[in-house]
Design a protein around this motif. Structure first.
Motif, PDB file in Angstrom:
ATOM      1  N   THR B 225       0.810  -1.212   0.000  1.00  0.00           N
ATOM      2  CA  THR B 225       0.000   0.000   0.000  1.00  0.00           C
ATOM      3  C   THR B 225       0.840   1.258   0.000  1.00  0.00           C
ATOM      4  O   THR B 225       0.332   2.348  -0.216  1.00  0.00           O
ATOM      5  CB  THR B 225      -0.919   0.034   1.229  1.00  0.00           C
ATOM      6  N   PHE B 226       2.138   1.115   0.262  1.00  0.00           N
ATOM      7  CA  PHE B 226       2.976   2.297   0.370  1.00  0.00           C
ATOM      8  C   PHE B 226       4.423   1.878   0.206  1.00  0.00           C
ATOM      9  O   PHE B 226       4.804   0.768   0.584  1.00  0.00           O
ATOM     10  CB  PHE B 226       2.760   2.944   1.739  1.00  0.00           C
ATOM     11  N   THR B 228       8.540   3.583   0.265  1.00  0.00           N
ATOM     12  CA  THR B 228       9.370   4.774   0.384  1.00  0.00           C
ATOM     13  C   THR B 228      10.846   4.396   0.436  1.00  0.00           C
ATOM     14  O   THR B 228      11.213   3.368   0.985  1.00  0.00           O
ATOM     15  CB  THR B 228       8.997   5.603   1.625  1.00  0.00           C
ATOM     16  N   ILE B 250       5.434   6.661   8.652  1.00  0.00           N
ATOM     17  CA  ILE B 250       5.094   5.270   8.323  1.00  0.00           C
ATOM     18  C   ILE B 250       4.120   4.700   9.344  1.00  0.00           C
ATOM     19  O   ILE B 250       3.135   4.045   9.002  1.00  0.00           O
ATOM     20  CB  ILE B 250       6.372   4.422   8.240  1.00  0.00           C
ATOM     21  N   GLU B 252       1.954   6.285  11.064  1.00  0.00           N
ATOM     22  CA  GLU B 252       0.639   6.849  10.832  1.00  0.00           C
ATOM     23  C   GLU B 252      -0.077   6.132   9.702  1.00  0.00           C
ATOM     24  O   GLU B 252      -1.273   5.877   9.762  1.00  0.00           O
ATOM     25  CB  GLU B 252       0.766   8.335  10.510  1.00  0.00           C
ATOM     26  N   ARG B 253       0.699   5.810   8.665  1.00  0.00           N
ATOM     27  CA  ARG B 253       0.100   5.103   7.529  1.00  0.00           C
ATOM     28  C   ARG B 253      -0.419   3.730   7.950  1.00  0.00           C
ATOM     29  O   ARG B 253      -1.478   3.291   7.508  1.00  0.00           O
ATOM     30  CB  ARG B 253       1.123   4.921   6.413  1.00  0.00           C
ATOM     31  N   GLY B 256      -3.296   4.500  10.304  1.00  0.00           N
ATOM     32  CA  GLY B 256      -4.298   5.361   9.697  1.00  0.00           C
ATOM     33  C   GLY B 256      -5.396   4.600   8.974  1.00  0.00           C
ATOM     34  O   GLY B 256      -6.550   5.015   8.968  1.00  0.00           O
ATOM     35  N   ARG B 257      -5.055   3.488   8.373  1.00  0.00           N
ATOM     36  CA  ARG B 257      -6.051   2.764   7.590  1.00  0.00           C
ATOM     37  C   ARG B 257      -7.196   2.268   8.457  1.00  0.00           C
ATOM     38  O   ARG B 257      -8.311   2.081   7.989  1.00  0.00           O
ATOM     39  CB  ARG B 257      -5.398   1.567   6.898  1.00  0.00           C
TER      40      ARG B 257
END
Lengths: 261, 259
Positions: B225-226, B228, B250, B252-253, B256-257
């Protein structure tokens, strides 16, 4: 200083402790039998039993019977134990073999092997093969059940690790599966030894011309209670000896395992 | 110039066979009992790259490693290691679990020897590898008396002795205490810098990922999903503002979902 003497004392207690009760019983026995409170025919005194033991050793009678019994026990254990081990190995490793054999073997396991005596006598007569056969069936099952359990309980992570590092199936068996099954196999061996003695005693008292069982039954005919007791004590000693040897074997073979140190 | 390149790629003594490999997955999917654990994943690791995969438990990251290692077969798609399409176990990859998976009945050294290439001087390779992880003097001990961190170091030595080109770490430090974990992270980074094997580190510890990885992937529900790149210089300063802000972003990601 204090802790040192304390540890010395606790070591002494640990060392002597297990012998205190048997020693006490022995002394009481000597007092009761020696004083005539218990008739000799029922229970001769320990000293008399010892004398009988010495006498039988000097005449060479006891060593001969002992050797015969020992041979029977070992041969039976080797044959029956090996077959049990091989079947345990086969069924533990090969799924189809397990499907084919295991339920039948489990069914047979539930028959007390001593219940087979009449059948065994009909098949083999009362000679040596009958006794060996009984011992073999007796030791087969503990070896089989424990070997299969040991192999099944191998940590799958270790097998995966072995595969990742490129071990062949044969190397996996030798370096991962068998060592992992070993503690359980040795437990099986100890159970097998117990059953081996029981079977030996029963087999030798049925119909026999040598062995400790024969010696004991023969002495019974002549009311030689002291020799009967010698026979019983011999079984106890042999059982203890076998147990000590397997324990030593365990301690050495499983020295990597903290539980056995 | 050619000389420079030669010098740069010169292997560390005793580690001459490490040839880092690339990993590619092509529309890789894996299904367990009707449940899709990996969704058509396209994933790559360049030779010598250290990629961290983070995510909540059950997101499919361990399954990904097992597929790359060849312990599981893909339901569809395929894995390519070192340019070869994988069938069966990969001969390049070594997987490290949370459990060190040492054979308790073999000495520390014998455990490492087991992994050394059959054709080489296996004893020597094992001793060198143990030296690298600082456990040469424990070579003749039983694994049972080592601490958890030491066992993981033996497992690491075992992977080194096997001249692994691709190391797959499946939360290898998950069971260790915080201090030992820091030590092990430093050790893994040092060994990786020396040998430059390709590596995939699966972890739920975002700080660990930021400290070690060149690139971080975030997985959720069997998908990436991400992604970096971690452009911080090594050795990384965990107290620096960049480090902290990347870690926070990271985290938070990941969280966050859910909200």
């Amino acid at each position: 200083m204090a802790t040192e003497s304390l540890s010395y004392r606790s070591r002494l207690i640990n060392l002597a402790g297990p012998w205190l009760v048997p020693l006490g019983l022995l002394i009481a026995w000597q007092i009761f039998s020696g004083s005539g409170l218990i008739p000799r025919r029922i229970l001769p005194s320990p000293l008399e039993v010892m004398q009988a033991g010495f006498h039988l050793t000097l005449t060479g009678e006891m060593p001969m019977h002992l050797w015969e019994s020992f041979q029977r026990a070992i041969v039976g254990l080797m044959i029956g134990g090996s077959i049990g081990f091989v079947f345990g190995l086969l069924n533990g490793l090969v799924g189809p073999a397990n499907v084919l054999f295991d339920s039948s073997l489990q069914m047979l396991r539930n028959i007390p092997h001593l219940a087979m005596i009449p059948l065994v006598i009909l098949w083999f007569g009362i000679g040596e093969p009958a006794k060996l056969f009984l011992i073999e069936i007796g030791v087969f099952f503990p070896m089989y059940v424990n070997t299969i359990h040991g192999i099944r309980s191998t940590d799958p992570k270790l097998i995966e690790m072995g595969r990742i590092y490129g071990l062949s199936p044969w190397q996996l068996l030798i370096t991962v599966v068998l060592p992992s099954a070993l503690p359980s196999v040795l437990v099986g061996l100890r159970y097998a030894l117990g059953i081996m003695w029981v079977t030996l005693i029963v087999a030798e008292t049925i119909a026999c011309t040598n062995g400790i069982g024969y010696m004991t039954m023969n002495a019974r005919e002549f009311l030689q209670t002291d020799i009967v007791l010698v026979g019983i004590l011999l079984y106890a000693l042999l059982g203890k000896l076998a147990d000590t040897i397997t324990r030593a074997l365990e301690a050495w073979l499983l020295r990597w395992n903290p539980a056995y140190r | 110039m050619p000389n420079d390149t030669l010098l740069e790629t010169r292997p560390v003594p005793g580690t001459d066979k490490t040839t880092a490999v690339a990993v590619r997955t092509h529309a890789l999917s894996k299904e367990f009992g009707g449940r899709l654990v990996l969704h058509s994943l396209d994933f790559r690791v360049e030779p010598g790259e250290l990629v961290a995969v983070v995510g909540k438990s059950g997101c499919g990251k361990s399954t990904l490693l097992r597929l790359i290692c060849g312990l599981e077969k893909p339901s569809s798609g395929w894995v390519e290691v070192g340019g070869e399409r994988l069938s069966g176990l990969s001969r390049h990859a070594r997987l490290m679990f949370q459990d060190a998976a040492l054979l308790p009945w073999k000495s520390v050294k014998a455990n490492v020897v087991l992994a050394a290439p059959r054709n080489g001087r296996r004893d020597r390779a094992a001793e060198d590898a143990l030296e690298h992880v600082g456990l040469r003097d424990r070579a003749h001990e039983w694994p049972s008396i080592l601490s958890g961190g030491q066992r993981q170091r033996v497992a690491l030595a075992r992977a080194l002795a096997s001249d692994a080109d691709l190391l797959l770490f499946d939360e290898p430090l998950g069971a260790l205490d915080a201090l030992t974990r820091l030590e092990m992270q430093a050790l893994i980074e040092r060994l990786w810098l020396e040998r430059r094997f390709s590596a995939i580190l699966v972890t739920h510890d975002v700080e660990e990922a930021v400290a070690l990885a060149d690139r971080i992937l975030l997985m959720d529900g069997g998908r990436v999903t991400f992604e970096t790149v971690v452009a911080l210089e090594r050795p990384r300063d965990r107290a620096s503002a960049e480090f902290t802000s990347l870690k926070e972003a990271i985290l938070e990601r990941i969280l966050g979902r859910r909200s």
